[in-house]
Design a protein around this motif. Structure first.
Motif, mmCIF file in Angstrom:
data_model
loop_
_atom_site.group_PDB
_atom_site.id
_atom_site.type_symbol
_atom_site.label_atom_id
_atom_site.label_comp_id
_atom_site.label_asym_id
_atom_site.label_seq_id
_atom_site.Cartn_x
_atom_site.Cartn_y
_atom_site.Cartn_z
ATOM 1 N N MET A 209 0.708 -0.940 -0.095
ATOM 2 C CA MET A 209 -0.313 0.174 0.057
ATOM 3 C C MET A 209 1.005 1.560 0.008
ATOM 4 O O MET A 209 1.816 1.027 0.630
ATOM 5 C CB MET A 209 -1.003 0.096 1.331
ATOM 6 N N SER A 210 0.554 2.254 -1.102
ATOM 7 C CA SER A 210 1.685 3.408 -1.071
ATOM 8 C C SER A 210 1.555 4.255 0.266
ATOM 9 O O SER A 210 0.582 4.018 0.303
ATOM 10 C CB SER A 210 1.062 4.434 -2.405
ATOM 11 N N SER A 211 2.359 5.290 0.675
ATOM 12 C CA SER A 211 1.833 5.698 1.806
ATOM 13 C C SER A 211 0.194 6.989 1.267
ATOM 14 O O SER A 211 0.021 7.490 2.738
ATOM 15 C CB SER A 211 3.221 7.116 1.582
ATOM 16 N N ARG B 246 -2.449 5.057 2.403
ATOM 17 C CA ARG B 246 -1.899 3.952 3.546
ATOM 18 C C ARG B 246 -3.163 4.733 4.757
ATOM 19 O O ARG B 246 -2.579 6.660 5.208
ATOM 20 C CB ARG B 246 -0.538 3.595 4.190
ATOM 21 N N ARG C 56 -1.677 5.935 11.954
ATOM 22 C CA ARG C 56 -1.009 5.333 12.654
ATOM 23 C C ARG C 56 0.254 5.619 13.748
ATOM 24 O O ARG C 56 1.275 6.513 13.048
ATOM 25 C CB ARG C 56 -1.092 3.659 12.493
ATOM 26 N N HIS D 258 2.026 8.992 9.511
ATOM 27 C CA HIS D 258 1.190 9.489 8.209
ATOM 28 C C HIS D 258 1.800 10.425 7.804
ATOM 29 O O HIS D 258 1.161 11.620 7.199
ATOM 30 C CB HIS D 258 -0.237 10.372 8.923
#
Length: 261
Positions: free
Chosen positions: A1-3, A6, A9, A25
């Motif tokens: 999953m790309s930033s 995402r 957290r 984040h």
């Protein structure tokens, strides 16, 4: 999953007696969502309960930001009614208060943006260190929100009332060097230098750190002072096995091995 996809957290890791709290984040410059704020007290409870954690370092994921405050994109949903505002604010206050209540030494390493609620996180750590790219801002006046009175108490203690008022009244950004000159950060240094410092702190006597932190925090508390708790913490040091170990190591000219007991 790309930033970009995402969700944000906060995660923790333990290494060499250090607890690392990472605000993660990066797609939003490490802005904290409601869920991130909500998770923080429990994560700190976990780190504080572990005997192998002697110091805690807060940092931001990536190299662009420490924390850019609360995720404003959630305000329309999470802070749209007075009831929701109270719920959201209470959650953030609980998270920030939990940082300030940690009995172990806490350090913030500020790598890039440190805005709004991110400043509050840093203020409630015992020490703050920033790299050359660190920038500080409390943009409350641009958003129309009120900054918590106890957070402003901490800010004024560190930088003085005049600087604190300028920070709040102008809502401008301050460089790492300006922050250092005001006393908002202890020093300008790299992440590795900050981790080395934290390791040094973690290698010293935990009960002494606890007693020192309690006394210093008590001396600047805005809502009453419990000096007896400070006296009890000092006596705990002299009753400890660490005190015996420290004396014997000093006379034996060796490095002490402290166990926090």
């Amino acid at each position: 999953m790309s930033s970009e996809a995402r969700p944000g957290r906060i995660h923790v890791a333990v290494e060499q007696h250090l607890g690392r709290v990472v605000i993660d984040h990066p797609a939003k410059h490490n802005a904290l969502t409601f869920d991130m704020w909500q998770s923080l007290p429990g994560l700190l409870d976990e780190l504080e309960s572990r005997d192998d954690v002697r110091a805690i370092v807060f940092e931001g994921a990536g190299d662009r930001a420490f924390a850019s405050g609360s995720d404003i994109s959630q305000f329309g949903e999470q802070r749209d009614t007075e009831e929701n505002v109270r719920r959201y604010n209470a959650t953030v206050e609980r998270a920030i208060g939990r940082i300030g209540a940690v009995r172990k030494p806490t350090l913030a390493f500020i790598n890039g943006y440190c805005f709004g609620g991110g400043v509050a996180i840093a203020l409630h750590c015992d020490m703050r260190y920033g790299n050359e790219q660190a920038q500080f801002c409390i943009p409350a006046g641009k958003v129309g929100v009120g900054y918590h009175e106890l957070w402003l108490h901490r800010l004024a203690q560190l930088v003085g009332p005049a600087h604190a008022k300028e920070i709040m009244f102008t809502a401008r950004r301050y460089t790492a060097d300006e922050a250092r000159q005001m006393g908002l950060v202890n020093r300008i240094q790299t992440r590795e230098e900050t981790l080395d410092l934290a390791r040094t702190i973690a290698g010293l006597a935990p009960l002494t750190h606890r007693a020192s932190k309690l006394a210093i925090e008590t001396s600047t508390a805005p809502d009453g002072r419990d000096w007896q708790a400070c006296k009890d913490a000092i006596l705990d040091c002299f009753r400890s096995a660490d005190y015996v170990e420290g004396r014997e190591a000093f006379t034996g000219k060796r490095t002490p091995v402290f166990r926090g007991k």
